[in-house]
Design an enzyme around this catalytic site. Structure first.
Site, PDB file in Angstrom:
ATOM      1  N   TYR A   1       0.879  -1.356  -0.119  1.00  0.00           N
ATOM      2  CA  TYR A   1       0.119   0.143  -0.108  1.00  0.00           C
ATOM      3  C   TYR A   1       0.833   1.278  -0.150  1.00  0.00           C
ATOM      4  CZ  TYR A   1      -4.105   2.458   0.080  1.00  0.00           C
ATOM      5  OH  TYR A   1      -5.245   3.658  -0.103  1.00  0.00           O
TER       6      TYR A   1
ATOM      7  N   ARG B   1      -8.671  10.744  -8.409  1.00  0.00           N
ATOM      8  CA  ARG B   1      -7.714  11.561  -7.572  1.00  0.00           C
ATOM      9  C   ARG B   1      -6.894  10.275  -6.713  1.00  0.00           C
ATOM     10  NH1 ARG B   1      -6.781  12.583  -2.540  1.00  0.00           N
ATOM     11  NH2 ARG B   1      -8.544  11.235  -1.865  1.00  0.00           N
TER      12      ARG B   1
ATOM     13  N   LYS C   1      -6.033  -2.128  -1.160  1.00  0.00           N
ATOM     14  CA  LYS C   1      -6.960  -1.959  -0.241  1.00  0.00           C
ATOM     15  C   LYS C   1      -7.626  -3.260   0.448  1.00  0.00           C
ATOM     16  CE  LYS C   1      -7.776   2.739   0.975  1.00  0.00           C
ATOM     17  NZ  LYS C   1      -7.667   3.143   2.154  1.00  0.00           N
TER      18      LYS C   1
ATOM     19  N   GLU D   1     -13.343   4.720  -3.276  1.00  0.00           N
ATOM     20  CA  GLU D   1     -11.834   5.210  -2.975  1.00  0.00           C
ATOM     21  C   GLU D   1     -11.222   5.896  -4.208  1.00  0.00           C
ATOM     22  OE1 GLU D   1      -8.914   4.974  -0.413  1.00  0.00           O
ATOM     23  OE2 GLU D   1     -10.439   3.688  -0.258  1.00  0.00           O
ATOM     24  N   ASP D   2     -10.624   7.165  -3.560  1.00  0.00           N
ATOM     25  CA  ASP D   2      -9.943   8.024  -4.713  1.00  0.00           C
ATOM     26  C   ASP D   2     -10.946   8.600  -5.850  1.00  0.00           C
ATOM     27  OD1 ASP D   2      -7.811   7.795  -2.858  1.00  0.00           O
ATOM     28  OD2 ASP D   2      -6.713   6.565  -4.117  1.00  0.00           O
TER      29      ASP D   2
ATOM     30  N   ASP E   1     -13.893   5.942   1.847  1.00  0.00           N
ATOM     31  CA  ASP E   1     -12.663   5.937   2.946  1.00  0.00           C
ATOM     32  C   ASP E   1     -11.812   7.146   3.029  1.00  0.00           C
ATOM     33  OD1 ASP E   1     -11.006   4.644   4.777  1.00  0.00           O
ATOM     34  OD2 ASP E   1      -9.486   4.558   3.142  1.00  0.00           O
ATOM     35  N   ASP E   2     -11.694   7.961   1.690  1.00  0.00           N
ATOM     36  CA  ASP E   2     -10.755   9.378   1.962  1.00  0.00           C
ATOM     37  C   ASP E   2     -11.561  10.268   2.870  1.00  0.00           C
ATOM     38  OD1 ASP E   2      -9.278   8.308  -0.065  1.00  0.00           O
ATOM     39  OD2 ASP E   2     -11.021   8.325  -1.359  1.00  0.00           O
TER      40      ASP E   2
ATOM     41  N   ASN F   1      -0.579  11.494   1.160  1.00  0.00           N
ATOM     42  CA  ASN F   1       0.177  10.375   0.836  1.00  0.00           C
ATOM     43  C   ASN F   1       0.647  10.742  -0.696  1.00  0.00           C
ATOM     44  OD1 ASN F   1       0.108   8.736   2.946  1.00  0.00           O
ATOM     45  ND2 ASN F   1      -2.038   8.554   2.654  1.00  0.00           N
TER      46      ASN F   1
END
Length: 529
Positions: free
Chosen positions: A75, A128, A146, A218-219, A241-242, A371
């Site tokens: 990850y 993203r 993930k 996610e993203d 999750d973000d 990150n």
């Protein structure tokens, strides 16, 4: 090589393998030694993913035994590099690829997936990816990574996990010119067709796998992340999750800092550098926590400030209408509280900013959460050095231990969402939750899992080496919460929640392939004729 002699004979493998019958211990030792010979993180990533394809149980055993060393490979930060190079290091496809050209056929695409008992889906549209921007279909590395942590951290069976990338194009000009790019060569479709595609995807998932299928977003880009969360949260079992996972892990770090300095969260002032989905998600959960501790919502919100690329954000009343107004101060000028940075633009916590934090606060709290590591707002060394070791520091990606000139040693905390989402996901799957409210993430705290000794070392999070136990305890806590608050739909309710959760954890030991062979006792022989 671990097949027994009997298994080799029954399965027709005798002679196709060397004579030695190896234990999983020996296989793991070989795996670990090969990894140690490698120096480049991307090389390690390719090797690890190759083992995952050939031998899942061995892969997860090695990952779990050395999670602190290998999580940064499978990850963040290495997965970010792997995503940028996805088309160049490609070996074989993982996950499900759905393009905007597949509209009207998503249900039949799900039928092509070989596993039929999926419980958790992680989906991205690649717009993203971490702090790296629009990587299009190359973003598949994120759902894959993930879900690796779903299994390694929480013991969720890998065959029940489905990684998905939705390809609607990319606005990344470099990728559109790259002959090794593997997605649609077109600009992102931002028309109504995008929303129609996501709607069809959500409907197809619950139609195929059930209403309680967990769908983790996610993203996604900021403009889509919040509106899709609002659109689907009451209709599906879903979370972002973000927004929510990052919020929970940041709040967990703040509550640990509260233990370290003896100052309740209601007395903190929090300054965010960045006002995107992660920052707003964190601010919302901190507000909820402050309200739970006795403040009004207005009182809580007055303790939180946002600073974006244009300056300090405030709200004023003009002709009885609320408008957002930007005040142009330098970031140093407004550094009067904890720093939280969540927008991925690199080293924005300058030496002046860190020194100002140290001057204004006895124990400044500095969270550089972007990150991968190259996008972090400051290094752990700078944070500790420029505050004379008085700061409480956490980052999104790992930093090494810091030793100051006077010999004091600090272990930087890593505010990794992996402390939150695997345990929450396990609890949601086991209890049959249909809708995931923010109160679930408010419950997902970690402060009680930190020892006083770990706090003294500068840790705000438990050691990653303990993450399996952390995740299981998190799942137990959330399972208790959702049953107590009538959110669970799986009955009968288990009496012993701890035993129930632990009994579901996936076993990494090899299964036996021997059939159940036995003789019939007491059977009379057929008569002679």
């Amino acid at each position: 090589m671990a097949f027994s002699l009997q298994e080799r004979q029954i399965l027709g493998l005798q002679g196709l393998l060397p004579p030695k019958i190896e234990s999983q211990d020996i296989q793991a030792m070989r795996f670990q030694r090969n990894l140690k010979k490698m120096t480049e993180p991307l090389e390690k990533y390719i090797y690890l993913m190759g083992i995952q394809e050939r031998n899942e149980k061995l892969f997860y055993r090695v990952l779990m035994e050395d999670i602190e060393e290998l999580m940064p490979i499978v990850y963040t930060p290495t997965v970010g590099l792997a995503c940028t190079q996805y088309g160049h290091i490609f070996r074989r496809p993982k996950g499900l690829f759905i393009s905007i050209l597949d509209r009207g056929h998503i249900r039949s695409i799900l039928d092509n997936w070989p596993e039929t008992n999926v419980a958790a889906v992680v989906v991205t549209d690649g717009e993203r990816i971490l702090g790296l921007g629009d990587l299009g279909v190359f973003g598949m590395g994120i759902p894959v990574g993930k879900l690796c942590l779903y299994t390694a951290c929480a013991g969720i069976r890998p065959e029940r996990c489905l990684p998905v990338v939705i390809d609607v194009g990319t606005d990344n000009e470099t990728l559109l010119k790259d002959p090794f790019y593997m997605g649609l060569y077109q600009k992102r479709d931002r028309s109504q067709l995008y929303d129609d595609l996501i709607d069809e995807f959500m409907e197809a998932v619950v139609d195929k796998y059930g209403q309680d299928t967990l769908i983790q977003f996610e993203d996604f880009g900021n403009h889509n992340a919040f509106r899709l969360m609002r659109k689907y949260r009451e209709k599906y079992c879903t979370f972002n999750d973000d927004i929510q996972g990052t919020a929970a892990v940041a709040l967990a770090g703040l509550l640990a800092a509260q233990r370290a300095i003896g100052k309740p969260i209601t007395e903190h002032r929090i300054l965010f550098c960045g006002a995107g989905e992660a920052a707003l998600g964190i601010a919302n959960l901190i507000t909820m926590s402050m309200v739970e501790k006795g403040l009004t919502q207005d009182e809580a919100r007055k303790k939180i400030w946002m600073f974006d690329k244009d300056g300090l954000l405030v709200k004023v009343v003009v002709q009885s209408k609320h408008r957002h107004v930007v005040f142009h101060f330098s970031f140093v000028t407004v550094c009067v509280a904890e720093l939280k940075r969540v927008s991925g633009a690199g080293r924005l916590f300058t030496h002046d900013v860190l020194k100002k934090m140290g001057t204004l606060n006895k124990r400044p709290i500095i969270f550089a959460l972007s990150n991968p590591t190259t996008k972090a707002e400051c290094t752990a060394e700078d944070a500790y050095t420029l505050t004379d070791g008085r700061c409480l520091f956490a980052s999104g990606s790992p930093f090494d231990t810091v030793t100051l000139a006077d010999g004091r040693v600090f272990t930087p905390g890593q505010g990794n969402n992996a402390y939150i989402f695997p345990g929450v996901a396990l609890a949601v799957i086991l209890s049959g939750v249909r809708h995931i409210s923010d109160t679930v993430f408010l419950e997902a705290t970690l402060a009680d899992q930190l020892t006083d000794e770990e706090l003294a070392e500068g840790r705000l999070y438990p050691p990653l080496s303990n993450i399996r136990e952390v995740s299981v305890q998190m799942a137990v806590k959330v399972v208790r919460f959702v049953y107590a608050n009538n959110m669970a739909f799986r009955y009968p309710e288990p009496k012993d929640k701890d035993t129930f959760v632990r009994s579901t954890v996936w076993d990494i030991n090899y299964d036996s392939f021997l059939p159940d062979i036995y003789e019939w006792k007491g059977m009379n022989p057929a008569p002679d004729h």
